[in-house]
Design a protein around this motif. Structure first.
Motif, short mmCIF file in Angstrom:
data_model
loop_
_atom_site.label_atom_id
_atom_site.label_comp_id
_atom_site.label_asym_id
_atom_site.label_seq_id
_atom_site.Cartn_x
_atom_site.Cartn_y
_atom_site.Cartn_z
N PRO A 60 0.83 -1.21 0.00
CA PRO A 60 0.00 0.00 0.00
C PRO A 60 0.87 1.26 0.00
O PRO A 60 1.88 1.32 0.71
CB PRO A 60 -0.79 -0.12 1.30
CG PRO A 60 -0.84 -1.58 1.58
CD PRO A 60 0.47 -2.13 1.08
N SER A 61 0.44 2.23 -0.80
CA SER A 61 1.27 3.41 -0.99
C SER A 61 0.45 4.51 -1.64
O SER A 61 -0.40 4.23 -2.48
CB SER A 61 2.43 3.02 -1.93
OG SER A 61 2.95 4.14 -2.59
N THR A 71 3.18 2.82 2.88
CA THR A 71 2.42 3.16 4.10
C THR A 71 2.15 1.93 4.97
O THR A 71 1.71 2.08 6.11
CB THR A 71 1.06 3.82 3.76
OG1 THR A 71 0.41 3.01 2.78
CG2 THR A 71 1.23 5.22 3.25
N ASP A 72 2.34 0.74 4.42
CA ASP A 72 2.13 -0.46 5.23
C ASP A 72 3.06 -1.56 4.70
O ASP A 72 2.86 -2.06 3.59
CB ASP A 72 0.66 -0.90 5.13
CG ASP A 72 0.41 -2.21 5.87
OD1 ASP A 72 1.34 -2.71 6.55
OD2 ASP A 72 -0.70 -2.76 5.74
N TYR A 73 4.05 -1.91 5.52
CA TYR A 73 5.05 -2.88 5.06
C TYR A 73 4.54 -4.32 5.04
O TYR A 73 5.21 -5.21 4.55
CB TYR A 73 6.31 -2.81 5.94
CG TYR A 73 7.13 -1.57 5.67
CD1 TYR A 73 7.91 -1.48 4.53
CD2 TYR A 73 7.11 -0.49 6.55
CE1 TYR A 73 8.67 -0.35 4.27
CE2 TYR A 73 7.86 0.65 6.29
CZ TYR A 73 8.65 0.71 5.14
OH TYR A 73 9.39 1.83 4.88
N TYR A 74 3.36 -4.51 5.61
CA TYR A 74 2.88 -5.89 5.75
C TYR A 74 1.67 -6.19 4.86
O TYR A 74 0.95 -7.14 5.11
CB TYR A 74 2.51 -6.16 7.23
CG TYR A 74 3.71 -5.97 8.14
CD1 TYR A 74 4.71 -6.92 8.18
CD2 TYR A 74 3.83 -4.82 8.93
CE1 TYR A 74 5.82 -6.75 9.00
CE2 TYR A 74 4.93 -4.64 9.75
CZ TYR A 74 5.92 -5.60 9.77
OH TYR A 74 7.01 -5.43 10.57
N GLY A 75 1.45 -5.37 3.87
CA GLY A 75 0.26 -5.59 3.06
C GLY A 75 0.55 -5.54 1.57
O GLY A 75 1.69 -5.38 1.13
N ASP A 77 -1.01 -3.60 -1.92
CA ASP A 77 -1.87 -2.55 -2.46
C ASP A 77 -3.13 -3.23 -3.00
O ASP A 77 -3.03 -4.10 -3.87
CB ASP A 77 -1.10 -1.82 -3.58
CG ASP A 77 -1.89 -0.69 -4.21
OD1 ASP A 77 -3.13 -0.73 -4.15
OD2 ASP A 77 -1.24 0.21 -4.77
N HIS A 78 -4.31 -2.85 -2.50
CA HIS A 78 -5.52 -3.61 -2.83
C HIS A 78 -5.82 -3.61 -4.33
O HIS A 78 -6.47 -4.50 -4.85
CB HIS A 78 -6.72 -3.09 -2.03
CG HIS A 78 -7.12 -1.71 -2.41
ND1 HIS A 78 -8.04 -1.46 -3.39
CD2 HIS A 78 -6.68 -0.50 -1.98
CE1 HIS A 78 -8.17 -0.14 -3.55
NE2 HIS A 78 -7.33 0.46 -2.70
N ARG A 79 -5.32 -2.61 -5.05
CA ARG A 79 -5.56 -2.58 -6.50
C ARG A 79 -4.80 -3.70 -7.21
O ARG A 79 -5.09 -4.08 -8.33
CB ARG A 79 -5.14 -1.24 -7.08
CG ARG A 79 -5.91 -0.04 -6.51
CD ARG A 79 -5.21 1.26 -6.86
NE ARG A 79 -3.76 1.13 -6.69
CZ ARG A 79 -2.85 1.76 -7.40
NH1 ARG A 79 -3.21 2.59 -8.33
NH2 ARG A 79 -1.56 1.57 -7.17
N LEU A 80 -3.75 -4.22 -6.54
CA LEU A 80 -2.91 -5.26 -7.16
C LEU A 80 -3.30 -6.65 -6.71
O LEU A 80 -2.85 -7.64 -7.29
CB LEU A 80 -1.43 -5.04 -6.84
CG LEU A 80 -0.86 -3.63 -7.01
CD1 LEU A 80 0.64 -3.66 -6.86
CD2 LEU A 80 -1.23 -3.04 -8.36
N GLY A 81 -4.12 -6.74 -5.67
CA GLY A 81 -4.52 -8.05 -5.18
C GLY A 81 -4.41 -8.12 -3.67
O GLY A 81 -4.46 -7.09 -2.99
N SER A 82 -4.24 -9.33 -3.17
CA SER A 82 -4.23 -9.53 -1.73
C SER A 82 -2.99 -10.34 -1.35
O SER A 82 -2.26 -10.82 -2.21
CB SER A 82 -5.48 -10.34 -1.34
OG SER A 82 -5.36 -11.62 -1.96
#
Ligand code: NOJ
Length: 557
Positions: A60-61, A71-75, A77-82
């Motif tokens: 996420p960024s 902004t979140d090193y453990y996730g 980016d929802h636009r790219l998947g899960s």
């Protein structure tokens, strides 16, 4: 069993492929590439012979620096998947024999990261010391600013905190405070998290900046290299063959220190920015001299260490290590217009357009890449000869969508063109002329040639593992080099000039009854060794690879 040894330090004879998930393949039709799309193309990449993927940031960024502002090193980016899609990708890649490394961007966070939000909001925040603050910005030379188009200083005023904070890159990327043990703990935790999900290592972003302690207030009792050693030993404890590939653009002597010298206890792989820049100067001059000189300075100290070679990466083609006059020569040859240049130090073009689409010359350059000592790193699209889109701003010109076929959006996405993450290249190098589907069906295409040369490269571990030497030749435009390993000898000869030539290459020590095996061409080995020298006819931008064989050696077909 020499080949068995190469399965150990896997990164030494790897072929790495860098890509941005966002611009590779859009599977859900929203105009943005995604993990599902990439997973669908794993077989394509395995087919080329890629042995390791390097994924640019996908967390996420706010995307103000294409994801290098996390902004979140453990996730994901929802636009790219899960995270689920990420694990599915890893599993598929592994099944096809490919490793995966990801960017570790911990010199800085986004200014929208919860750590920075908390840090700026109160001096009592536990995250205040995660960043580097000053009441007055210390004087610093302007050269410290990495992006001079956007920033005046590496210090920015923060209204909320009422203090200045350090940022080597954009001011929306505050630098983390590496001298804070809690930050170091977090870095290890982040690396540990992704290792647990199956990655094989990290491309470490901006290493010298990450380790820089100048500007941190108070007594900083930290040997920066100690931090790198700690990170390496953490990675090795968690995953014995986990690798660190460092982005360090420093002169050769300083560069080597990041390997950890004879102890070899820091990063295993380092990009060879020096060799890359010398290569462009040599290409511009059609003279092998600068490349030969840079090769002589390319020194490894232990078996674990390896240089990572590249023709192009995702940033500007930096020429910062050349003198002003040398840089002007390269600009003149490969990017004469102002719009092709960036920051006064680099070019925002890809190779095929710089070489005006000259297929022979393009192949000669990639033949160099695959034969020079080190691990070759390709940037997506290089295998089909994609060019840049200068209509896209700044460094992003080379990050246009992958060109899969000659259909809408080059097969990258079904979305309306206006919804694409970035516009596709148009014109001479656009998808109608340059795409993977057409090249798959053409045995003379660049893609088919790449597949063959990569296969040969992987079967020739001498190039990766051997000790190398520059060979004397009697033609200025010709580079000869030789790699020796486990009693085997491989020689590569490249004509950097447009003129055909007859060249004599001094091979050095050659055993009795030696013969030459031609490693690239279909033609039989007609060239004879006379004593210790080899006489060769080379076409303009010609290239040859040979193994110097002896009757008792069994070598690959
Ligand atoms: C180096 C990366 O290659 C570049 O793209 C990025 O902007 C900076 N580091 C900051 O993370």
């Amino acid at each position: 069993m020499p080949t068995a040894r190469t399965s150990d330090l896997w990164w030494k004879n790897a072929v790495i492929y860098c890509l941005d998930v966002e611009t590779f393949l859009d599977w859900d039709g929203d105009g943005i590439g995604d993990l599902a799309g990439l997973t669908e193309r794993v077989d394509y990449l395995a087919g080329i012979g890629i042995s390791c993927l390097w994924l640019m940031p996908f967390q996420p960024s706010p995307n103000r620096d294409d994801g290098y502002d996390i902004t979140d090193y453990y996730g994901v980016d929802h636009r790219l998947g899960s995270l689920g899609d990420f694990v599915a990708l890893i599993r598929t890649a592994k099944d096809r024999g490919m490793r995966v490394i990801i960017d570790l961007v911990v010199n800085h966070t986004s200014d929208k990261h919860p750590w920075f939000r908390a840090a700026r909001s109160s001096p009592d925040s536990e995250f205040r010391d995660f960043y580097v603050w000053a009441d007055e910005p210390p004087a610093e030379p302007k050269t410290e600013v990495v992006f001079p188009d956007a920033e005046e200083s590496i210090w920015a005023w923060d209204e909320k905190a009422g203090r200045y904070f350090l940022h080597h890159f954009y001011s929306h990327q505050p630098d983390l405070n590496i001298s804070n043990p809690k930050v170091r703990e977090e870095i290890a935790k982040i690396a540990g998290f992704w290792l647990e999900l199956g990655v094989d290592g990290f491309r470490v972003d901006a290493v010298p900046f990450l380790l820089e302690t100048g500007g941190i207030a108070g007594d900083v009792n930290l040997d920066p290299h100690e931090e790198l050693r700690d990170l390496r030993s953490f990675i090795s404890r968690r995953r014995g063959d986990g690798v660190l590939l460092g982005e360090v653009n420093l002169p050769p002597k300083d560069l080597r220190t990041f390997f950890g010298g004879k102890d070899g206890d820091e990063v295993q792989l380092l990009f060879n920015f020096n060799l890359m820049q010398a290569m462009y100067l040599a290409l511009a001059r059609q003279d092998a001299g600068p490349l030969a000189a840079a090769l002589r300075e390319t020194v490894r100290e232990t078996d674990d260490q390896q240089f990572a070679n590249f023709v192009r990466n995702h940033d500007e083609l930096t020429l910062d290590k050349l003198t002003d006059a040398e840089r002007r020569e390269v600009f003149e040859a490969f990017g004469p217009e102002e719009d092709m240049q960036l920051f006064g130090r680099g070019l925002r073009r890809r190779l095929p357009s710089m070489l005006d689409g000259d297929q022979q010359r393009i192949r000669m350059v990639y033949s160099l890449l695959f034969s020079l000592p080190g691990t070759p790193v390709l940037f997506y699209g290089e295998e089909i000869g994609m060019a840049e889109n200068l209509a896209i701003d700044g460094r992003m010109s080379v990050r246009s969508p992958m060109q899969w076929n000659d259909e809408r959006n080059g097969g990258f996405s079904n979305a309306r063109p206006s919804r694409l993450r970035r516009p596709v290249v148009e014109g001479r190098f656009g998808p109608l002329a340059v795409n993977a589907a057409a090249q798959r069906r053409d045995s003379d295409s660049l893609l088919s040639w790449m597949e063959r040369v990569i296969r040969r490269r992987r079967e020739t571990p001498e190039l990766a593992w051997g000790t190398w030497q520059v060979l004397e030749t009697d033609v200025d435009g010709v580079l000869g080099h030789r790699c020796d390993w486990e009693g085997r000898r491989v020689v590569a000869v490249h004509n950097l000039a447009s003129e055909p030539c007859v060249v004599s290459v001094e091979l050095g020590d050659v055993p009795d009854e030696a013969h030459l095996d031609d490693l690239l061409d279909e033609r039989p080995a007609l060239d004879e060794i006379r004593g210790t020298s080899l006489e060769l006819k080379l076409e303009g931008y010609g290239y040859r690879w040979f193994r110097i064989g002896t009757p008792d050696q069994q070598t690959p077909p």
